[in-house]
Design a protein around this motif. Structure first.
Motif, short mmCIF file in Angstrom:
data_model
loop_
_atom_site.label_atom_id
_atom_site.label_comp_id
_atom_site.label_asym_id
_atom_site.label_seq_id
_atom_site.Cartn_x
_atom_site.Cartn_y
_atom_site.Cartn_z
N GLN A 96 -55.80 22.12 56.96
CA GLN A 96 -55.81 23.58 56.82
C GLN A 96 -57.19 24.06 56.37
OE1 GLN A 96 -52.52 23.81 54.02
NE2 GLN A 96 -51.36 25.06 55.48
N ARG A 98 -60.11 22.55 56.79
CA ARG A 98 -61.05 22.39 57.91
C ARG A 98 -60.87 23.52 58.92
NH1 ARG A 98 -60.52 17.40 58.67
NH2 ARG A 98 -62.50 16.79 57.76
N SER A 99 -59.62 23.82 59.26
CA SER A 99 -59.33 24.88 60.22
C SER A 99 -59.83 26.23 59.71
CB SER A 99 -57.83 24.93 60.49
OG SER A 99 -57.52 26.00 61.33
N SER A 103 -62.77 28.39 61.44
CA SER A 103 -62.49 29.78 61.83
C SER A 103 -63.58 30.70 61.28
CB SER A 103 -61.16 30.24 61.25
OG SER A 103 -60.16 30.20 62.17
#
Length: 184
Positions: A96, A98-99, A103
């Protein structure tokens, strides 16, 4: 998943929601203005993501008016800050986190591309980027962040007068190796 079941981290790290939040920073926009600012996002997706942000209190509806039989809403950032605090960061899995970070970087890249695509060399007066190291403990960092918040607050609302909006992105990444203790 309804926004009431999502953590603030899950709410504000969705790529489209990140872009919506960034568009609204310090100003009020209608849904039509948001659509114009995010032309690559389909209208149903935009409206669905706005609804999630409103339900979560990240966005607030400041005005509504009838336009050709439909209701056009004017939106602003809500009371619930669109920021992930340290507790939220600790609660995120590595995937999460990293995402969310990717983003964030993607949005910075999109904003930079729009700047370049504008082809206006005078805009370069407002451009700057760099990296600098700080040597801090958690208390020092809190003091720095509080000071920055105070210094930046007057500039975070569109006051007109020929001012240009610039995005200020900050990234704090701690060195992975703990500092060595000084020799006695």
């Amino acid at each position: 998943m309804a926004s009431s079941a999502m953590s603030i981290a899950e709410i504000v790290t969705h790529p489209v929601r990140v872009r919506i939040i960034q568009q609204l920073g310090g100003r009020e926009l209608t849904t039509a203005q948001l659509r114009a600012a995010l032309p690559d996002v389909s209208q149903p997706t935009l409206y669905r993501q706005v609804a999630i942000l409103v339900e979560a209190g990240v966005l607030t509806i400041v005005a509504e008016r009838r336009v050709r039989g439909a209701v056009e809403r004017t939106l602003a950032l809500g009371e619930r800050l669109a920021h992930i605090d340290h507790e939220g960061l600790r609660a995120m899995s590595d995937a999460q986190l990293r995402s969310a970070f990717l983003s964030f970087l993607g949005q910075v890249g999109r904003t930079f591309d729009l700047f370049l695509d504008a082809g206006d060399p005078q805009l370069r007066e407002f451009l700057g980027f760099g990296t600098g190291s700080l040597y801090v403990n958690a208390d020092d960092l809190a003091t720095i962040q509080a000071g920055l918040t105070k210094v930046l607050a007057p500039y975070q609302v569109d006051q007109g007068g020929g001012r240009r909006r610039v995005d200020l992105s900050t990234i704090l990444i701690p060195e992975a190796v703990p500092p060595a203790d000084p020799e006695p």
